[in-house]
Design a protein around this motif. Structure first.
Motif, PDB file in Angstrom:
ATOM      1  N   ALA A 130     113.070  28.055 -50.567  1.00  0.00           N
ATOM      2  CA  ALA A 130     112.331  28.810 -49.904  1.00  0.00           C
ATOM      3  C   ALA A 130     111.036  28.239 -49.347  1.00  0.00           C
ATOM      4  O   ALA A 130     110.574  28.485 -48.311  1.00  0.00           O
ATOM      5  CB  ALA A 130     111.666  30.159 -50.741  1.00  0.00           C
ATOM      6  N   TYR A 131     110.430  27.218 -50.105  1.00  0.00           N
ATOM      7  CA  TYR A 131     109.336  26.642 -49.707  1.00  0.00           C
ATOM      8  C   TYR A 131     109.497  25.687 -48.345  1.00  0.00           C
ATOM      9  O   TYR A 131     108.448  24.994 -48.009  1.00  0.00           O
ATOM     10  CB  TYR A 131     108.633  25.898 -50.726  1.00  0.00           C
ATOM     11  N   THR A 132     110.669  25.569 -47.817  1.00  0.00           N
ATOM     12  CA  THR A 132     110.808  24.922 -46.443  1.00  0.00           C
ATOM     13  C   THR A 132     109.829  25.586 -45.520  1.00  0.00           C
ATOM     14  O   THR A 132     109.454  24.768 -44.792  1.00  0.00           O
ATOM     15  CB  THR A 132     112.323  25.056 -46.149  1.00  0.00           C
ATOM     16  N   ALA A 133     109.559  26.599 -45.764  1.00  0.00           N
ATOM     17  CA  ALA A 133     108.655  27.555 -44.741  1.00  0.00           C
ATOM     18  C   ALA A 133     107.527  26.953 -44.626  1.00  0.00           C
ATOM     19  O   ALA A 133     106.793  26.900 -43.565  1.00  0.00           O
ATOM     20  CB  ALA A 133     108.864  28.847 -45.136  1.00  0.00           C
ATOM     21  N   PHE A 134     106.933  26.410 -45.788  1.00  0.00           N
ATOM     22  CA  PHE A 134     105.394  25.843 -45.852  1.00  0.00           C
ATOM     23  C   PHE A 134     105.465  24.615 -44.916  1.00  0.00           C
ATOM     24  O   PHE A 134     104.436  24.104 -44.485  1.00  0.00           O
ATOM     25  CB  PHE A 134     104.914  25.697 -47.321  1.00  0.00           C
ATOM     26  N   THR A 135     106.388  23.793 -45.254  1.00  0.00           N
ATOM     27  CA  THR A 135     106.580  22.412 -44.655  1.00  0.00           C
ATOM     28  C   THR A 135     106.641  22.672 -43.220  1.00  0.00           C
ATOM     29  O   THR A 135     106.186  21.821 -42.328  1.00  0.00           O
ATOM     30  CB  THR A 135     107.758  21.591 -45.322  1.00  0.00           C
ATOM     31  N   ALA A 136     107.481  23.658 -42.714  1.00  0.00           N
ATOM     32  CA  ALA A 136     107.697  24.133 -41.342  1.00  0.00           C
ATOM     33  C   ALA A 136     106.328  24.336 -40.844  1.00  0.00           C
ATOM     34  O   ALA A 136     106.061  23.747 -39.594  1.00  0.00           O
ATOM     35  CB  ALA A 136     108.667  25.309 -41.200  1.00  0.00           C
ATOM     36  N   ARG A 137     105.300  24.817 -41.459  1.00  0.00           N
ATOM     37  CA  ARG A 137     104.105  25.135 -40.784  1.00  0.00           C
ATOM     38  C   ARG A 137     103.287  23.987 -40.539  1.00  0.00           C
ATOM     39  O   ARG A 137     102.748  23.628 -39.313  1.00  0.00           O
ATOM     40  CB  ARG A 137     103.276  26.058 -41.890  1.00  0.00           C
ATOM     41  N   THR A 138     103.413  22.958 -41.427  1.00  0.00           N
ATOM     42  CA  THR A 138     102.832  21.468 -41.125  1.00  0.00           C
ATOM     43  C   THR A 138     103.435  20.908 -40.247  1.00  0.00           C
ATOM     44  O   THR A 138     102.910  20.382 -39.318  1.00  0.00           O
ATOM     45  CB  THR A 138     102.877  21.053 -42.469  1.00  0.00           C
ATOM     46  N   GLY A 139     104.868  21.009 -39.992  1.00  0.00           N
ATOM     47  CA  GLY A 139     105.523  20.315 -38.982  1.00  0.00           C
ATOM     48  C   GLY A 139     105.097  20.947 -37.572  1.00  0.00           C
ATOM     49  O   GLY A 139     105.013  20.154 -36.643  1.00  0.00           O
ATOM     50  N   ALA A 140     105.072  22.272 -37.482  1.00  0.00           N
ATOM     51  CA  ALA A 140     104.678  22.913 -36.316  1.00  0.00           C
ATOM     52  C   ALA A 140     103.291  22.272 -35.692  1.00  0.00           C
ATOM     53  O   ALA A 140     102.960  22.095 -34.704  1.00  0.00           O
ATOM     54  CB  ALA A 140     104.686  24.466 -36.247  1.00  0.00           C
ATOM     55  N   ALA A 141     102.324  22.082 -36.720  1.00  0.00           N
ATOM     56  CA  ALA A 141     100.983  21.555 -36.309  1.00  0.00           C
ATOM     57  C   ALA A 141     101.127  20.216 -35.798  1.00  0.00           C
ATOM     58  O   ALA A 141     100.204  19.944 -34.848  1.00  0.00           O
ATOM     59  CB  ALA A 141     100.010  21.911 -37.643  1.00  0.00           C
ATOM     60  N   ILE A 142     101.889  19.514 -36.590  1.00  0.00           N
ATOM     61  CA  ILE A 142     102.075  18.085 -36.155  1.00  0.00           C
ATOM     62  C   ILE A 142     102.436  17.835 -34.658  1.00  0.00           C
ATOM     63  O   ILE A 142     101.874  17.107 -33.766  1.00  0.00           O
ATOM     64  CB  ILE A 142     103.004  17.321 -37.061  1.00  0.00           C
ATOM     65  N   PHE A 143     103.441  18.923 -34.397  1.00  0.00           N
ATOM     66  CA  PHE A 143     103.872  18.754 -32.864  1.00  0.00           C
ATOM     67  C   PHE A 143     103.442  19.777 -31.971  1.00  0.00           C
ATOM     68  O   PHE A 143     103.835  19.826 -30.782  1.00  0.00           O
ATOM     69  CB  PHE A 143     105.499  18.965 -32.948  1.00  0.00           C
ATOM     70  N   GLY A 144     102.260  20.496 -32.397  1.00  0.00           N
ATOM     71  CA  GLY A 144     101.436  21.503 -31.502  1.00  0.00           C
ATOM     72  C   GLY A 144     102.590  22.550 -30.968  1.00  0.00           C
ATOM     73  O   GLY A 144     102.167  22.836 -29.786  1.00  0.00           O
ATOM     74  N   LEU A 145     103.484  23.003 -31.910  1.00  0.00           N
ATOM     75  CA  LEU A 145     104.280  24.044 -31.484  1.00  0.00           C
ATOM     76  C   LEU A 145     103.633  25.320 -32.441  1.00  0.00           C
ATOM     77  O   LEU A 145     103.256  25.377 -33.416  1.00  0.00           O
ATOM     78  CB  LEU A 145     105.634  23.697 -31.787  1.00  0.00           C
ATOM     79  N   ASP A 146     104.515  26.447 -31.841  1.00  0.00           N
ATOM     80  CA  ASP A 146     104.474  27.841 -32.743  1.00  0.00           C
ATOM     81  C   ASP A 146     105.469  27.496 -33.918  1.00  0.00           C
ATOM     82  O   ASP A 146     106.415  26.676 -33.607  1.00  0.00           O
ATOM     83  CB  ASP A 146     105.020  28.994 -31.905  1.00  0.00           C
ATOM     84  N   VAL A 147     105.319  27.944 -35.163  1.00  0.00           N
ATOM     85  CA  VAL A 147     106.003  27.626 -36.253  1.00  0.00           C
ATOM     86  C   VAL A 147     107.607  28.051 -35.808  1.00  0.00           C
ATOM     87  O   VAL A 147     108.724  27.505 -36.189  1.00  0.00           O
ATOM     88  CB  VAL A 147     105.697  28.600 -37.372  1.00  0.00           C
ATOM     89  N   ALA A 148     107.675  29.343 -35.017  1.00  0.00           N
ATOM     90  CA  ALA A 148     109.074  29.675 -34.777  1.00  0.00           C
ATOM     91  C   ALA A 148     109.549  28.577 -33.625  1.00  0.00           C
ATOM     92  O   ALA A 148     110.859  28.393 -33.932  1.00  0.00           O
ATOM     93  CB  ALA A 148     108.917  31.137 -33.869  1.00  0.00           C
ATOM     94  N   ASP A 149     109.272  28.065 -32.917  1.00  0.00           N
ATOM     95  CA  ASP A 149     109.564  26.969 -32.036  1.00  0.00           C
ATOM     96  C   ASP A 149     109.907  25.690 -32.812  1.00  0.00           C
ATOM     97  O   ASP A 149     111.145  25.182 -32.529  1.00  0.00           O
ATOM     98  CB  ASP A 149     108.832  26.582 -30.865  1.00  0.00           C
ATOM     99  N   PHE A 150     109.136  25.342 -33.652  1.00  0.00           N
ATOM    100  CA  PHE A 150     109.410  24.096 -34.514  1.00  0.00           C
ATOM    101  C   PHE A 150     110.484  24.683 -35.458  1.00  0.00           C
ATOM    102  O   PHE A 150     111.605  23.539 -35.565  1.00  0.00           O
ATOM    103  CB  PHE A 150     108.336  23.797 -35.329  1.00  0.00           C
ATOM    104  N   ALA A 151     110.649  25.712 -35.934  1.00  0.00           N
ATOM    105  CA  ALA A 151     111.869  26.074 -36.894  1.00  0.00           C
ATOM    106  C   ALA A 151     113.106  26.096 -35.968  1.00  0.00           C
ATOM    107  O   ALA A 151     114.181  25.622 -36.489  1.00  0.00           O
ATOM    108  CB  ALA A 151     111.581  27.377 -37.560  1.00  0.00           C
ATOM    109  N   ALA A 152     113.041  26.552 -34.825  1.00  0.00           N
ATOM    110  CA  ALA A 152     114.203  26.608 -33.994  1.00  0.00           C
ATOM    111  C   ALA A 152     114.624  25.361 -33.608  1.00  0.00           C
ATOM    112  O   ALA A 152     116.102  24.785 -33.710  1.00  0.00           O
ATOM    113  CB  ALA A 152     114.238  27.443 -32.696  1.00  0.00           C
ATOM    114  N   ALA A 153     113.635  24.220 -33.440  1.00  0.00           N
ATOM    115  CA  ALA A 153     114.083  23.131 -33.034  1.00  0.00           C
ATOM    116  C   ALA A 153     114.836  22.140 -34.028  1.00  0.00           C
ATOM    117  O   ALA A 153     115.865  21.488 -34.157  1.00  0.00           O
ATOM    118  CB  ALA A 153     112.854  22.208 -32.463  1.00  0.00           C
TER     119      ALA A 153
END
Length: 277
Positions: free
Chosen positions: A235-258
């Motif tokens: 479940a904690y994948t979601a927290f790493t997705a937040r950081t990944g989205a910030a790294i790439f300058g994306l919304d979390v939803a867009d980073f998750a989809a990518a």
């Protein structure tokens, strides 16, 4: 249980995938239904549980068979390479015929703790590379303190016969990242990327193409902030997705989809299975 002061962000997310976890480890004993249900609630609809010693493959396979959205891979972890019988290419090919078997490994090189077994690790790695070449399934690589040998062996194998690969829980150097990306491989982002002192690692991910990034937990290890130091879970994948989205300058939803699209492109058997379950 998830503390109430750190809710998992899932309400508006598309599907997330935990591309690397260890659901057979004792840390999860007796709790798998809750762990998997919690992952689904957090948007983590699929996960790949990794067998690190082939003698444990039946138990790992059984977990995948029992749970929707759970797939598995198997190989010999480099830190166990000197303790376990060497896998054979034929053995790995036979395992790959299972419909929920989606990757070869994890294999690789680890000279941080087990440098004394470097030669047998190299032999084991080459066997796993050949199995990936023969099956067309992605190779799952563990790399620690062995960047030069890792880049050389992966490149030699690829030049002999191309194969696909993910550098699991990537936390190595920019040089190894470039070598892997140059071969068309993927880098997997774990909870390490959320740690305050991991800016150099975040910079490596920021320099990589978005279409080569996966997410993982490596649970029960490496829980992301705000759970660092505690048991990790898919479940904690979601927290790493937040950081990944910030790294790439994306919304979390867009980073998750990518990252989910990247997973589908690499782990094709998991994508095909997901379409019919």
């Amino acid at each position: 249980m998830t503390p109430p002061d750190a809710p998992i962000p899932h309400a508006a997310l598309p599907e997330l995938v935990d591309s690397h976890c260890h659901l057979d480890f004792p840390d999860f004993e007796g709790e798998l239904p809750r762990i998997i249900a919690s992952a689904h609630t957090a948007g983590v609809r699929r996960m790949v549980t990794i067998c690190t010693r082939l003698r444990n493959e039946p138990a790992v396979r059984a977990i995948a068979e029992a749970h929707e959205g759970v797939f598995f891979a198997a190989g010999t972890h480099p830190m166990s390479a000197a303790e376990e019988p060497l896998a054979t290419v034929d053995q790995l090919i036979a395992l790959s015929r299972h419909p929920k078997f989606v990757g070869i490994g994890e294999s690789g090189l680890d000279y941080h703790y087990t440098a004394d077994s470097a030669e047998v690790q190299k032999t084991s790695l080459r066997i796993h590379i050949q199995a990936a070449q023969e099956t067309g399934l992605p190779l799952i690589i563990h790399a620690r303190a062995a960047d030069d040998d890792m880049a050389r062996i992966l490149t030699e194998g690829y030049r002999a016969r191309p194969y696909s690969c993910v550098m699991h829980c990537f936390s190595s150097t920019a040089e190894l990242a470039r070598a892997a990306l140059d071969l068309g491989f993927y880098l997997s982002m774990s909870g390490i990327a959320t740690f305050p002192k991991s800016q150099e690692l975040r910079d490596i991910f920021a320099a990589a193409p978005l279409d080569r990034i996966l997410l993982e937990t490596d649970s029960p290890y490496l829980a992301p902030v705000p759970y660092r130091g505690k048991r990790n879970e898919p479940a904690y994948t979601a927290f790493t997705a937040r950081t990944g989205a910030a790294i790439f300058g994306l919304d979390v939803a867009d980073f998750a989809a990518a990252t989910t699209a990247n997973f589908d492109r690499l782990f094709t058997k998991a994508r095909i299975k997901a379409e019919v379950i």
